[in-house]
Write an enzyme that holds these catalytic residues in place. Structure first.
Site, PDB file in Angstrom:
ATOM      1  N   TYR A 121       2.758 115.156  72.448  1.00 21.53           N
ATOM      2  CA  TYR A 121       3.626 115.991  71.622  1.00 21.53           C
ATOM      3  C   TYR A 121       3.138 115.946  70.184  1.00 21.53           C
ATOM      4  O   TYR A 121       2.980 114.863  69.601  1.00 21.53           O
ATOM      5  CB  TYR A 121       5.081 115.532  71.699  1.00 21.53           C
ATOM      6  CG  TYR A 121       5.996 116.487  70.971  1.00 21.53           C
ATOM      7  CD1 TYR A 121       6.252 117.754  71.501  1.00 21.53           C
ATOM      8  CD2 TYR A 121       6.569 116.159  69.752  1.00 21.53           C
ATOM      9  CE1 TYR A 121       7.068 118.658  70.828  1.00 21.53           C
ATOM     10  CE2 TYR A 121       7.387 117.047  69.075  1.00 21.53           C
ATOM     11  CZ  TYR A 121       7.630 118.302  69.621  1.00 21.53           C
ATOM     12  OH  TYR A 121       8.424 119.196  68.951  1.00 21.53           O
ATOM     13  N   GLN A 182      12.761 120.130  75.062  1.00 25.18           N
ATOM     14  CA  GLN A 182      12.335 120.934  76.205  1.00 25.18           C
ATOM     15  C   GLN A 182      10.851 120.741  76.507  1.00 25.18           C
ATOM     16  O   GLN A 182      10.428 120.782  77.667  1.00 25.18           O
ATOM     17  CB  GLN A 182      12.657 122.419  76.002  1.00 25.18           C
ATOM     18  CG  GLN A 182      11.975 123.102  74.835  1.00 25.18           C
ATOM     19  CD  GLN A 182      12.795 123.057  73.565  1.00 25.18           C
ATOM     20  OE1 GLN A 182      13.595 122.144  73.380  1.00 25.18           O
ATOM     21  NE2 GLN A 182      12.586 124.028  72.688  1.00 25.18           N
ATOM     22  N   ASN A 205      11.038 113.938  66.033  1.00 28.41           N
ATOM     23  CA  ASN A 205      12.324 113.655  65.403  1.00 28.41           C
ATOM     24  C   ASN A 205      13.194 112.787  66.315  1.00 28.41           C
ATOM     25  O   ASN A 205      12.756 112.321  67.371  1.00 28.41           O
ATOM     26  CB  ASN A 205      13.039 114.955  65.020  1.00 28.41           C
ATOM     27  CG  ASN A 205      13.340 115.830  66.233  1.00 28.41           C
ATOM     28  OD1 ASN A 205      13.386 115.369  67.372  1.00 28.41           O
ATOM     29  ND2 ASN A 205      13.563 117.115  65.982  1.00 28.41           N
ATOM     30  N   THR A 228      10.079 107.566  60.037  1.00 24.60           N
ATOM     31  CA  THR A 228       9.008 106.828  59.366  1.00 24.60           C
ATOM     32  C   THR A 228       9.573 105.739  58.458  1.00 24.60           C
ATOM     33  O   THR A 228      10.503 105.977  57.684  1.00 24.60           O
ATOM     34  CB  THR A 228       8.146 107.789  58.540  1.00 24.60           C
ATOM     35  OG1 THR A 228       7.446 108.648  59.424  1.00 24.60           O
ATOM     36  CG2 THR A 228       7.134 107.030  57.702  1.00 24.60           C
ATOM     37  N   GLN A 250       6.171 108.705  51.592  1.00 21.03           N
ATOM     38  CA  GLN A 250       6.576 108.607  52.998  1.00 21.03           C
ATOM     39  C   GLN A 250       8.032 109.007  53.194  1.00 21.03           C
ATOM     40  O   GLN A 250       8.407 109.507  54.253  1.00 21.03           O
ATOM     41  CB  GLN A 250       6.350 107.179  53.509  1.00 21.03           C
ATOM     42  CG  GLN A 250       4.882 106.774  53.574  1.00 21.03           C
ATOM     43  CD  GLN A 250       4.062 107.699  54.458  1.00 21.03           C
ATOM     44  OE1 GLN A 250       3.158 108.387  53.994  1.00 21.03           O
ATOM     45  NE2 GLN A 250       4.361 107.733  55.740  1.00 21.03           N
ATOM     46  N   HIS A 253       9.112 112.449  54.625  1.00 23.50           N
ATOM     47  CA  HIS A 253       9.123 112.780  56.052  1.00 23.50           C
ATOM     48  C   HIS A 253      10.470 113.341  56.492  1.00 23.50           C
ATOM     49  O   HIS A 253      10.533 114.256  57.303  1.00 23.50           O
ATOM     50  CB  HIS A 253       8.802 111.534  56.895  1.00 23.50           C
ATOM     51  CG  HIS A 253       7.352 111.392  57.228  1.00 23.50           C
ATOM     52  ND1 HIS A 253       6.754 112.094  58.241  1.00 23.50           N
ATOM     53  CD2 HIS A 253       6.379 110.629  56.683  1.00 23.50           C
ATOM     54  CE1 HIS A 253       5.468 111.775  58.315  1.00 23.50           C
ATOM     55  NE2 HIS A 253       5.219 110.889  57.373  1.00 23.50           N
ATOM     56  N   GLU A 318       7.298  99.795  60.131  1.00 28.17           N
ATOM     57  CA  GLU A 318       6.155 100.533  60.678  1.00 28.17           C
ATOM     58  C   GLU A 318       4.918 100.402  59.789  1.00 28.17           C
ATOM     59  O   GLU A 318       3.846  99.989  60.225  1.00 28.17           O
ATOM     60  CB  GLU A 318       6.561 102.007  60.821  1.00 28.17           C
ATOM     61  CG  GLU A 318       5.472 102.922  61.301  1.00 28.17           C
ATOM     62  CD  GLU A 318       5.918 104.377  61.300  1.00 28.17           C
ATOM     63  OE1 GLU A 318       5.236 105.181  61.943  1.00 28.17           O
ATOM     64  OE2 GLU A 318       6.935 104.707  60.649  1.00 28.17           O
ATOM     65  N   HIS A 319       5.053 100.817  58.537  1.00 28.38           N
ATOM     66  CA  HIS A 319       3.950 100.746  57.578  1.00 28.38           C
ATOM     67  C   HIS A 319       4.262  99.673  56.542  1.00 28.38           C
ATOM     68  O   HIS A 319       5.368  99.657  55.995  1.00 28.38           O
ATOM     69  CB  HIS A 319       3.762 102.060  56.829  1.00 28.38           C
ATOM     70  CG  HIS A 319       3.656 103.268  57.708  1.00 28.38           C
ATOM     71  ND1 HIS A 319       4.687 104.177  57.858  1.00 28.38           N
ATOM     72  CD2 HIS A 319       2.642 103.717  58.478  1.00 28.38           C
ATOM     73  CE1 HIS A 319       4.297 105.146  58.674  1.00 28.38           C
ATOM     74  NE2 HIS A 319       3.072 104.887  59.073  1.00 28.38           N
ATOM     75  N   ASP A 352      -2.203 107.775  58.054  1.00 25.86           N
ATOM     76  CA  ASP A 352      -1.542 108.916  58.677  1.00 25.86           C
ATOM     77  C   ASP A 352      -2.515 110.025  59.041  1.00 25.86           C
ATOM     78  O   ASP A 352      -2.351 110.707  60.062  1.00 25.86           O
ATOM     79  CB  ASP A 352      -0.480 109.495  57.730  1.00 25.86           C
ATOM     80  CG  ASP A 352       0.850 108.760  57.815  1.00 25.86           C
ATOM     81  OD1 ASP A 352       1.001 107.911  58.706  1.00 25.86           O
ATOM     82  OD2 ASP A 352       1.723 109.044  56.982  1.00 25.86           O
ATOM     83  N   GLU A 406      11.441  78.874  99.152  1.00 27.01           N
ATOM     84  CA  GLU A 406      12.289  79.960  98.656  1.00 27.01           C
ATOM     85  C   GLU A 406      12.995  80.710  99.789  1.00 27.01           C
ATOM     86  O   GLU A 406      13.592  81.769  99.560  1.00 27.01           O
ATOM     87  CB  GLU A 406      11.432  80.935  97.834  1.00 27.01           C
ATOM     88  CG  GLU A 406      10.803  80.300  96.603  1.00 27.01           C
ATOM     89  CD  GLU A 406       9.885  81.260  95.849  1.00 27.01           C
ATOM     90  OE1 GLU A 406       9.626  82.364  96.367  1.00 27.01           O
ATOM     91  OE2 GLU A 406       9.438  80.892  94.751  1.00 27.01           O
ATOM     92  N   HIS A 411       7.324  86.040 104.289  1.00 26.06           N
ATOM     93  CA  HIS A 411       6.217  85.737 103.391  1.00 26.06           C
ATOM     94  C   HIS A 411       5.389  84.580 103.959  1.00 26.06           C
ATOM     95  O   HIS A 411       4.160  84.618 103.980  1.00 26.06           O
ATOM     96  CB  HIS A 411       6.744  85.323 102.012  1.00 26.06           C
ATOM     97  CG  HIS A 411       7.228  86.449 101.170  1.00 26.06           C
ATOM     98  ND1 HIS A 411       8.288  87.244 101.519  1.00 26.06           N
ATOM     99  CD2 HIS A 411       6.797  86.918  99.957  1.00 26.06           C
ATOM    100  CE1 HIS A 411       8.508  88.143 100.567  1.00 26.06           C
ATOM    101  NE2 HIS A 411       7.608  87.969  99.604  1.00 26.06           N
TER     102      HIS A 411
END
Length: 430
Positions: A121, A182, A205, A228, A250, A253, A318-319, A352, A406, A411
């Site tokens: 995406y 979608q 988003n 972000t 940043q 964003h 994140e950054h 980025d 067990e 087994h």
């Protein structure tokens, strides 16, 4: 002791917004699952004002788009993708298949296998994220993914030509002009005209991130990339202009993007607040950055670098930019971050857009347990075993006893059968 000079929204306030997003996404996913292409078309027309004859671009459309691009745009994309490719190839080279004899006659190994199909995406809207094509499509191709499809939304009813160009140059096998939840649903669940994929990746988003969360399990995902996040850690050797520039750079964003400063200097904190106020008056995207900073901006004053590391690891952003006299100290000691940017010579925008490290990174505290998107995310490390007859007798005896411990009788019988079949008496009889 660390103290907050400025705090952002509370966890409770943020949770209220997430509830509405969760319900909306669930309804869209169910609609696409039930009605396939028809649902995708209805949603696209409603949300993006976009209902083409086919969402997938034809070869002719792609060629026309490529031909329309200025030479400088092609050159810039080529430069960025070359950097991303070099680093991704180096990362892939660090992943080695393994085979080892752990006991006489027992050979264990693992093999690195690329995922067969991936959906990427590429966000659009106010900011067409051209660079996300490099980070997802190209990285998947370097990993060895056979089929990589890519989706990006239209912008004001138009095909985003630069984004499509980057997708093509990155190696996308199929390109769809389709946005939002979608698009994630179509790639993950499949429709009458879109074959589903094994994994979906890419930023987006809040709705796109929630779609990935709800689709996980049906398909794999890279990570849950929320708004972000940017943290600057600075001491008295830094200056307010660079800090404010990098925080606001940043924050643009989106209005929910957190920005934070951790500093050992109260004066620098005050100077940064003044500089942010000044820059917001002239920044073209100041309308967004102002809301992000006012609602989610944080400033923490600490007494030492050790305390700065502790507070930064709590945030797990994140950054993280390090603007201190000794940036290496933070590389050596920090444990929770998506990507580090060491020294004033670099910045988050480099990561980025162009330098080669991946920009799809963990947010909302996820850096405590995962890194960002990289070649390895598209590769499954799968184990195997090979056992010689004499070794299976030894392993089988231990296995049978441990299975019975067990209460797994079936087994245990698997192991006992090998002991009987390959034991010395069985070999001698044969």
């Amino acid at each position: 002791m660390a103290r907050f000079l400025k705090a952002g929204k509370s966890v409770e306030e943020m949770a209220q917004a997430e509830t509405q997003v969760r319900e909306t996404v669930q309804n869209i996913l169910q609609d696409v699952q039930t009605r396939g292409d028809a649902a995708v078309r209805d949603l696209s027309a409603k949300l993006d004002k976009w209902s083409p004859e086919s969402f997938r671009l034809t070869k002719e459309q792609i060629e026309e788009i490529i031909q329309s691009m200025p030479e400088q745009v092609i050159e810039d994309i080529t430069f960025a993708q070359a950097n991303v490719r070099r680093f991704a190839e180096a990362q892939k080279a660090s992943l080695q298949d393994l085979e080892v004899e752990t006991l006489p006659g027992v050979v264990l190994g693992h093999k690195n296998i690329a995922v067969n199909s991936v959906g990427c995406y590429i966000p659009g809207g106010r900011y067409p994220m051209v660079a996300s094509a490099h980070m997802s499509v190209l990285t998947a191709k370097v990993a060895g993914v056979k089929r990589v499809i890519a989706c990006t939304p239209p912008i004001n009813g138009q095909i985003p030509a630069a984004t499509v160009t980057a997708m093509v140059m990155a190696g996308a096998d199929e390109i769809y002009i389709m946005g939002g939840v979608q698009a994630m649903a179509a790639m993950a669940l499949g429709t009458e005209t879109i074959s589903s994929v094994d994994m979906i990746v890419g930023p987006g988003n809040a709705y796109v991130a929630e779609a990935k969360r709800q689709l996980f399990g049906k398909v794999g995902i890279d990570l849950l990339a929320g708004p972000t996040e940017t943290l600057v850690i600075a001491d008295e050797t830094s200056d307010a202009e660079i800090i404010a520039t990098d925080l606001l750079g940043q924050a643009e964003h989106g209005p929910t993007s957190p920005s934070a400063l951790i500093t050992t200097s109260e004066q620098l904190a005050k100077d940064t607040l003044a500089e942010i106020k000044r820059q917001l008056k002239v920044l073209p995207t100041g309308d967004v950055a102002r809301v992000a900073w006012e609602d989610n901006g944080i400033i923490i004053l600490v007494d030492s670098l050790e305390e700065a590391v502790a507070e930064a690891d709590k945030l797990a952003y994140e950054h993280v930019e390090i603007l201190t006299e000794d940036p290496q100290y933070f590389l050596d000691n920090m444990t929770n971050f998506g990507a580090l940017f060491l020294g004033p010579e670099t910045n988050v925008a480099y990561g980025d857009k162009v330098i080669g490290t991946n920009h799809t990174l963990p947010t909302k505290g996820a850096a405590r347990y995962t890194g960002g998107l990289w070649v390895g995310k598209f590769i499954k490390t799968c184990s195997y075993q090979k056992v010689k007859p004499e070794a299976t007798v030894l392993i089988g005896e231990y296995c049978a006893r441990l299975c019975e411990l067990e209460n797994f009788a079936g087994h245990a019988e698997q192991a006992k059968l090998r002991v009987r079949r390959y034991g010395k008496s069985a070999v001698a009889t044969s």
